[in-house]
Write a protein that holds these residues in place. Structure first.
Motif, short mmCIF file in Angstrom:
data_model
loop_
_atom_site.label_atom_id
_atom_site.label_comp_id
_atom_site.label_asym_id
_atom_site.label_seq_id
_atom_site.Cartn_x
_atom_site.Cartn_y
_atom_site.Cartn_z
N ALA A 4 -9.76 -11.12 13.80
CA ALA A 4 -11.09 -11.60 14.22
C ALA A 4 -11.80 -12.30 13.07
CB ALA A 4 -11.94 -10.42 14.72
N ALA A 5 -11.66 -11.75 11.85
CA ALA A 5 -12.29 -12.38 10.69
C ALA A 5 -11.67 -13.74 10.43
CB ALA A 5 -12.14 -11.48 9.46
N ALA A 6 -10.33 -13.81 10.52
CA ALA A 6 -9.64 -15.08 10.24
C ALA A 6 -10.02 -16.16 11.26
CB ALA A 6 -8.12 -14.86 10.26
N ARG A 7 -10.13 -15.76 12.54
CA ARG A 7 -10.50 -16.74 13.57
C ARG A 7 -11.89 -17.32 13.31
NH1 ARG A 7 -7.76 -13.18 16.69
NH2 ARG A 7 -9.59 -12.10 17.50
N ASN A 8 -12.73 -16.54 12.62
CA ASN A 8 -14.07 -17.04 12.29
C ASN A 8 -14.11 -17.68 10.90
OD1 ASN A 8 -16.41 -16.20 14.32
ND2 ASN A 8 -14.73 -14.73 14.45
N LYS A 9 -12.89 -17.97 10.38
CA LYS A 9 -12.76 -18.63 9.05
C LYS A 9 -13.50 -17.86 7.96
CE LYS A 9 -11.43 -22.94 10.87
NZ LYS A 9 -11.03 -22.35 12.15
N VAL A 10 -13.41 -16.52 8.04
CA VAL A 10 -14.09 -15.68 7.04
C VAL A 10 -13.04 -15.09 6.11
CG1 VAL A 10 -15.40 -13.55 6.68
CG2 VAL A 10 -16.07 -15.12 8.49
N ASN A 11 -13.28 -15.21 4.82
CA ASN A 11 -12.36 -14.66 3.84
C ASN A 11 -12.73 -13.21 3.54
OD1 ASN A 11 -10.49 -14.41 1.80
ND2 ASN A 11 -11.91 -15.15 0.25
N VAL A 12 -11.76 -12.30 3.69
CA VAL A 12 -11.99 -10.89 3.35
C VAL A 12 -11.67 -10.72 1.87
CG1 VAL A 12 -11.22 -8.53 3.77
CG2 VAL A 12 -11.50 -10.11 5.69
N ILE A 13 -12.66 -10.25 1.12
CA ILE A 13 -12.50 -10.21 -0.34
C ILE A 13 -11.83 -8.92 -0.81
CG2 ILE A 13 -13.76 -10.41 -2.53
CD1 ILE A 13 -16.08 -11.64 -0.93
N MET A 14 -12.10 -7.82 -0.09
CA MET A 14 -11.61 -6.51 -0.57
C MET A 14 -11.57 -5.56 0.62
SD MET A 14 -13.86 -4.35 -3.28
CE MET A 14 -13.82 -2.57 -3.37
N ILE A 15 -10.62 -4.62 0.61
CA ILE A 15 -10.45 -3.70 1.74
C ILE A 15 -10.33 -2.27 1.22
CG2 ILE A 15 -8.97 -3.11 3.72
CD1 ILE A 15 -7.67 -5.93 3.30
N ALA A 16 -10.89 -1.32 1.97
CA ALA A 16 -10.66 0.09 1.64
C ALA A 16 -10.67 0.89 2.93
CB ALA A 16 -11.75 0.60 0.71
N GLN A 17 -9.63 1.73 3.10
CA GLN A 17 -9.67 2.63 4.25
C GLN A 17 -9.42 4.04 3.74
OE1 GLN A 17 -6.96 1.95 7.55
NE2 GLN A 17 -8.16 3.31 8.84
#
Length: 467
Positions: free
Chosen positions: A421-434
């Motif tokens: 969903a983020a990619a389809r909105n051309k949004v770059n994810v900078i960092m992830i934590a789960q």
């Protein structure tokens, strides 16, 4: 039922609101035992904090004039909230006694020209001391028996950590039930000031922002209440911030753990520590709207109904933070690098909100609040740059996005849906934590992408129709 009902500052911000709160309590008390907890009237705590800043800056004229404004507003509110002359006279006597104590305190602080953590807690506890008198007398106006109690009067005993105290629960439990049980037996409605208690020496202490929720849950656990209701100006916990997502919905039911995650991820409605006293006693909590009492709000319970256990319950965002990337070859395999970084930042008073480290150990990413960013970067540059750390990169305005829901546990494909969903909105994810609890999935994006990501995820997981 035995109910502890807490009203926030907006619920009692005008005489009209105070009278409607009194009518609501009056109707509840016909079939239930009701204990009321009140915050200070809207903005009063902030004004008292402003007074303390004026004193520290030696600006006594501003401190005095703000003080007079607070006195005038409360007297006007009192006059408009109570119709009976006789009850109004009693209310003014009570207010005058508290206000002259407040003026005395202010005079002393101005003479000393300093504000200690202890005197600050004493000062800001007056917001609740004034509001409970007005609410209680508005109840008397409706022929209800009502008694006002501060946190200290009711028996909340805390440690001496001024500004962010914790209750000593065993002592508190004994004292609170000893104070409240006889009152409830006489069908009197206790109206209790939230946010403050007193340490073992009798000095007033406060619980920190949102502390009235905490007072309500402490009291509920002491008297074995059936439910705690937190009344504010929102309908309950929402599937997203309604300012960002027009079709955000109230979530009917969540578990304690989910609600705690939501509180930590910026659901302003709740103090994160408010849940502690309820957990062992499994007392349910409802988050409701004072201005829309037809709506049952959100039920927070230990055992939510299976039917409500969906993958994702809400999307939330903590906006305007700073991201620091620390990298350097000598960090690889050097034990204690992360510990050194974190203890340096802790000493500098920087709160770390989120961490991510690559398995190669050559870089660590840290998210901090925007107003801590300069201090964090300076601390790292002065102590570690050129030694352990080769390079520090800073991204100024980022938002932490979080998806919360216990149904995510063990569900395949949640992360791919999120990042798709983020990619389809051309949004770059900078960092992830789960976290390994799998209750939440958090990631960081640039702040100006925040709104579009919240909307996209809200749609992706169909949160508008899920409830």
């Amino acid at each position: 039922m035995r109910l502890v009902v807490k009203f926030g500052g907006t619920s009692i911000s005008t005489a009209k609101n105070i009278r409607s709160v009194a009518r609501f309590i009056h109707s509840l008390s016909r079939k239930n035992q009701v204990i009321v907890v009140c915050s200070a009237v809207n903005d009063v705590t902030d004004q008292l904090l402003d007074i303390s800043e004026f004193i520290q800056k030696g600006n006594k004229d501003s401190a005095n004039s703000l003080m007079l404004k607070i006195i005038k507003e409360h007297k006007q509110l009192a006059k408009d909230s109570v119709l009976s002359q006789k009850i109004r006279k009693k209310l003014f006597e009570k207010l005058d006694s508290s206000l002259s104590e407040l003026e005395g305190l202010l005079h002393g602080m101005i003479l000393l020209g300093e504000v200690t953590p202890r005197s600050l807690d004493y000062l800001i506890s007056f917001g609740e001391r004034l509001s409970i008198e007005i609410v209680s007398h508005a109840l008397s106006d409706l022929k209800e028996k009502s008694v006002t109690l501060t946190g200290k009067d009711v028996g909340i005993v805390t440690d001496s950590n001024f500004g962010s105290s914790k209750p000593l629960m065993d002592t508190t439990r004994l004292r609170v039930s000893k104070t409240l049980e006889p009152l409830l037996g006489k069908k009197a409605i206790p109206v209790i000031g939230g946010f403050a208690g007193a340490d073992q020496h009798g000095h007033i202490t406060t619980f920190g922002r949102g502390g009235s929720d905490y007072t309500a849950t402490i009291i509920a656990s002491c008297i074995k209440a059936d439910e705690v209701w937190l009344m504010s100006d929102v309908d309950g916990l929402m599937s997203a911030d309604p300012k960002l997502v027009k079709n955000a919905k109230v979530i009917p039911e969540v578990s304690y753990v989910e609600a705690m995650e939501m509180a930590l991820f910026g659901a302003k409605q709740i103090h994160p520590r408010s849940f502690e006293p309820l957990l062992s006693k499994k007392i349910p909590m409802r988050i409701r709207n004072t201005f829309n009492v037809e709506n049952p709000g959100t039920l927070v319970t230990a055992t939510p109904d299976e039917a409500t256990n969906r993958t994702v319950k809400c999307v939330s965002a903590i906006r305007h933070n700073g991201l620091i990337d620390v990298r350097g070859g000598s960090m690889v395999g050097a034990p204690g690098t992360a510990a050194t970084i974190f203890s340096l930042l802790a000493k500098a008073g920087v709160n770390i909100m989120m961490i991510s480290q690559s398995p190669s150990e050559s870089s660590i990413s840290i998210v901090v609040k925007k107003n801590d960013l300069d201090r964090a970067v300076n601390t790292l540059e002065m102590n570690l740059l050129g030694k352990v750390i080769k390079k520090i990169d800073v991204t100024i305005d980022v938002a932490i996005m979080a998806l919360i829901g216990s149904g995510m546990r063990g569900m395949v494909g949640v992360a791919s849906k999120v990042f798709g969903a983020a990619a389809r909105n051309k949004v770059n994810v900078i960092m992830i934590a789960q976290g390994s609890s799998e209750l939440n999935l958090a990631f960081v994006v640039k702040d100006n992408d925040c709104e579009s990501v919240v909307k996209a995820l809200h749609d992706e997981f169909n949160l508008a129709n899920n409830h």
